[in-house]
Design a protein around this motif. Structure first.
Motif, PDB file in Angstrom:
ATOM      1  N   GLU A 160      35.007  79.434  43.101  1.00 27.35           N
ATOM      2  CA  GLU A 160      36.108  78.461  42.741  1.00 27.35           C
ATOM      3  C   GLU A 160      37.381  79.200  42.659  1.00 27.35           C
ATOM      4  O   GLU A 160      38.347  78.491  43.008  1.00 27.35           O
TER       5      GLU A 160
ATOM      6  N   MET B  30      35.724  76.911  47.188  1.00 25.33           N
ATOM      7  CA  MET B  30      34.874  75.940  46.674  1.00 25.33           C
ATOM      8  C   MET B  30      35.238  74.636  47.172  1.00 25.33           C
ATOM      9  O   MET B  30      34.586  73.807  47.856  1.00 25.33           O
ATOM     10  N   ALA B  31      36.708  74.350  47.293  1.00 28.12           N
ATOM     11  CA  ALA B  31      37.327  73.437  47.775  1.00 28.12           C
ATOM     12  C   ALA B  31      37.001  73.067  49.570  1.00 28.12           C
ATOM     13  O   ALA B  31      36.945  71.748  49.797  1.00 28.12           O
TER      14      ALA B  31
ATOM     15  N   ALA C 101      33.781  71.951  49.903  1.00 31.07           N
ATOM     16  CA  ALA C 101      33.520  70.380  49.647  1.00 31.07           C
ATOM     17  C   ALA C 101      34.223  69.709  51.041  1.00 31.07           C
ATOM     18  O   ALA C 101      33.655  68.739  51.100  1.00 31.07           O
TER      19      ALA C 101
ATOM     20  N   LYS D 148      33.642  65.111  46.337  1.00 32.52           N
ATOM     21  CA  LYS D 148      33.850  65.941  45.233  1.00 32.52           C
ATOM     22  C   LYS D 148      32.676  66.014  44.398  1.00 32.52           C
ATOM     23  O   LYS D 148      32.404  66.989  43.734  1.00 32.52           O
TER      24      LYS D 148
ATOM     25  N   ILE E 241      30.982  69.751  44.159  1.00 28.75           N
ATOM     26  CA  ILE E 241      31.234  70.730  43.191  1.00 28.75           C
ATOM     27  C   ILE E 241      30.134  70.486  41.879  1.00 28.75           C
ATOM     28  O   ILE E 241      29.447  71.563  41.622  1.00 28.75           O
TER      29      ILE E 241
ATOM     30  N   SER F 120      27.214  73.428  40.917  1.00 30.59           N
ATOM     31  CA  SER F 120      27.157  73.777  39.248  1.00 30.59           C
ATOM     32  C   SER F 120      25.888  73.734  38.789  1.00 30.59           C
ATOM     33  O   SER F 120      25.212  74.317  38.283  1.00 30.59           O
TER      34      SER F 120
END
Lengths: 619, 93
Positions: free
Chosen positions: A305, A310-311, A314, A329, A332, A336
């Protein structure tokens, strides 16, 4: 006593808001929920140099006050004092990415219309400097009519200056009437025009974006290599959970065992010794030893993150998510959920569309959460030989990875089916930001790691202690008659219930002990292992007493039986807290019921198939 | 001047945004009433801004990662949303 000043922390996503929050408040944080709605309320406390107590309210990141998601709605409602029973906001602290001024300035223009005093933290000044983004900050402060402070939140720089600015603002906090109204596309264009004018006035030099980020992205977002790297990375996460985290785990296991033997030995033959030793210590101990593994997986998530990867993940997964009808989205919250479905489900609040959000919530529990690690670890190490494949991969790690993988595949399938049959309707736009890469700050990582650890230990201290005690009671009473032939547990409530429900689960190959252990597991999955331990220990099997549960299972269970239980745990709705959170998040009893039903059907069918196929193959 | 749809751009294409209009979108069922347009604007899209296509996704060249003006951050979007953005191409490798 002087008044406590309430400060709202607002900013775009990815501008370092959480880092600033952690820098200002350190560990003095409290997480709760807003009454009625289900958005997380994160409060922190700090004292200014002039000794004023402040409450800092961390609000969800947003690009505008137009509120497209439940998260963003809260930001507006708090800023505008629209929430009942919440103390009024005295001051807005708006954090802005110095390398991406226009997005931040549009938000500030909106915030100014709340009529509240605003202080601007111009964050990421170090990156802005090296990248050549230079602005006349005095001029900016004059135009916006508010204090502008330079910060590097992740390195704790500018925090003192920010505190001084807050102190300076406190004596004259005047609230003007708010003039804000929802803007349409035309309104947003007007903000753009206003911001362009401001930037023209304050610009010294316009910087250039990070070349480094572009170079790294050329590899990490590469259609082939990027995908491969993502897969390798995920695999690495699971390997390290299984191998590195195993060392402290085994050490803790030994400590727990010694402590238990010691306590039982203190009160030989007494019920009290048995309650403390076999009930509380064994129950909590078997769960607490998983802390290293939970910390390992949480560490990876925090690092991914904070670095900005992380993006990218995605981005790489967007098409796959999209083909299952999910928003990019959704990746994510789903990731988690590998730590725990509860924060995962809460993270779905960033998904704007209600249907997209519901589907993501409903499939989150299929992600293998850390509470399933105990039973996975136990069964895998008992039934799968600890061999290395290709010289460096552990076979047990591979099996673990496949269990995670099966969960993911089925989550996507379930989402796909739900989208077709239950959630027809409009397609949702999918637009997201890929922040430039950053080196994570140590303090921030530590604070973000303490959170899941705290949550886990709190659960261990409360729910799991009580379940262990109840389970000990149910498996100890009624006491077996003196002329008993069968082990004592057969006469207890657990034994009775296990035998009673056994026929239902017999087609899956579960023994009555397993069935009995599934019952307390309903409250929390991680309890199943300790329940199995208690039940076998009390069934008086010498093996269980001396060599532990793992040896007992590898000696007496068939592969088909173990595999069937593993598969059951990929799908089974074995967690009361998750169901409670789903009820809270969806504000209806309907969705937890649907979740529970589809999971139990899926678990039963899959475990049945696996048990029978393996049984036939092994013959 | 010929305008090209952002959804049809190749990697490394650079252009100036001439129009953001959701009536150009492939799938118009995607939310109506200026919503997509407003969201694009909020993420930094604006007429006159320079757009550079940086990366394309592995499957079906989707999503599209672009940079707006000289911003340090990158925006990723799916083709359907990209189709609301019309560009005047200024460079093409």
């Amino acid at each position: 006593m002087t008044k406590i000043i309430n400060i709202a922390l607002v900013g775009n996503p990815n501008c370092g808001k959480t880092a600033l929050f952690n820098s200002l408040t350190g560990s003095r944080q409290r997480v709760a929920n807003y009454a009625g709605v289900t958005v997380e309320k994160k409060h922190g406390y700090f004292i200014t140099p002039n000794n004023t107590k402040c409450t800092l309210i961390d609000l969800p990141g947003t690009y505008s006050l137009r509120s497209r998601s439940p998260d963003e709605k809260i930001t507006r409602e708090v800023v505008m004092d629209e929430i009942k029973d919440e103390s009024k906001i005295d001051l807005i602290l708006c954090i802005m990415d110095a390398t991406n001024l226009s997005n931040g300035l549009r938000l500030i223009l909106e915030l100014k219309q709340s009529g509240k005093p605003v202080i601007v933290a111009l964050n990421m000044m170090d990156i802005a400097k090296t990248r050549g983004y230079h602005y006349k900050l005095d001029e900016l402060s004059k135009i916006l009519d508010c204090e502008v402070v330079k910060t590097v939140a992740i390195k704790n720089q500018g925090i003192n200056e920010l505190l001084v600015a807050i102190d300076k603002a406190i004596p004259n906090l005047v609230q003007k009437p708010h003039t804000w109204s929802v803007s349409d596309a035309k309104g947003v264009r007007q903000y753009h025009a206003q911001v362009a004018q401001i930037i023209e006035k304050i610009k010294i030099s316009e910087g250039s974006p990070s070349v480094w980020t572009d170079r790294v992205d050329n590899i990490l977002l590469h259609p082939v290599f990027g995908m491969l790297i993502l897969l390798v990375l995920l695999f690495l996460v699971f390997q390290s959970v299984f191998t590195f985290a195993d060392i402290p785990k085994n050490f803790m296991q030994d400590c727990v065992d010694h402590l238990k033997d010691y306590v039982v030995g203190l009160f030989p033959g007494s019920l009290f010794g048995s309650l403390v030793g076999n009930g509380v210590i064994a129950g909590v101990g078997t769960v607490i030893v998983f802390l290293p593994q939970i910390l390992t997986i949480s560490l990876f998530i925090v690092l991914l993150e904070d670095t900005g990867y992380m993006a990218r993940a995605a981005f790489l997964m967007d098409k796959i998510m999209g083909s299952a009808g999910l928003h990019g989205k959704a990746f994510i919250p789903l990731l988690s959920s590998f730590a725990c479905a509860i924060p995962g489900i809460m993270a779905t609040r960033t998904i704007e569309n209600k249907n997209d959000r519901l589907v993501t919530i409903l499939i989150s529990p299929l992600m293998t959460c850390s509470a399933r690690l105990p039973i996975y670890t136990l069964l895998i190490s008992a039934l799968i030989p600890s061999k290395t494949v290709l010289g460096f991969l552990s076979l047990q790690g591979i099996v673990m990875f496949s269990l995670f993988f099966i969960g993911i595949i089925f989550a996507l399938l379930v989402a796909f089916v739900m989208k077709i049959f239950f959630f027809k309707g409009e397609r949702q736009p999918s637009i997201m930001e890929l922040p430039s890469y950053k080196i994570p700050g140590l303090k921030n990582v530590i604070i973000e790691l303490i959170k899941p650890a705290k949550m886990f230990l709190k659960r261990a201290g409360t729910i799991i202690v009580s379940i262990s005690v109840i389970l000990w009671f149910l498996s100890t009473f009624p006491v077996a008659p003196i002329d008993a032939i069968l082990p004592a547990i057969d006469y207890s409530f657990v034994g009775i219930l296990g035998h009673y429900l056994h026929p239902i689960f017999a087609p899956l190959g579960f023994s009555w002990q397993v069935v009995a252990a599934l019952i307390p597991g309903m409250a929390a999955r991680e309890v199943v292992v300790s329940a199995l331990g208690t039940i076998y220990a009390l069934s008086g099997t010498e093996d269980a007493m001396q060599n532990g549960l793992g040896v007992l299972i590898s000696n007496s269970w068939t592969l088909a039986m173990g595999a069937s239980l593993l598969v059951w745990y990929i799908f089974a709705p074995q967690c009361a807290s998750t169901l409670a959170v789903v009820k809270r998040e969806t504000n209806s009893i309907k969705w937890p019921i649907i979740l529970f039903s589809y999971q139990i059907v899926l678990a039963y069918v899959m475990a049945f198939l696996v048990y029978n196929v393996i049984s036939i193959l092994m013959k | 001047m010929d305008l090209i749809n952002l959804a049809n751009c190749n990697r490394y294409d650079i252009g100036i945004i001439k129009e953001i209009n959701e009536l150009n979108m492939y799938d118009k069922s995607c939310l109506s009433g200026g919503e997509v347009e407003a969201r694009l604007l909020e993420m930094g899209f604006i007429e006159g801004a320079r757009v550079e296509v940086l990366h394309l996704g592995a499957f079906g060249e989707e999503p599209i990662a672009i940079r707006i003006n000289n911003s340090n951050s990158i925006i990723a979007l799916r083709k359907n949303e990209a189709s609301a953005v019309l560009l005047e191409k200024i460079k093409n490798d």
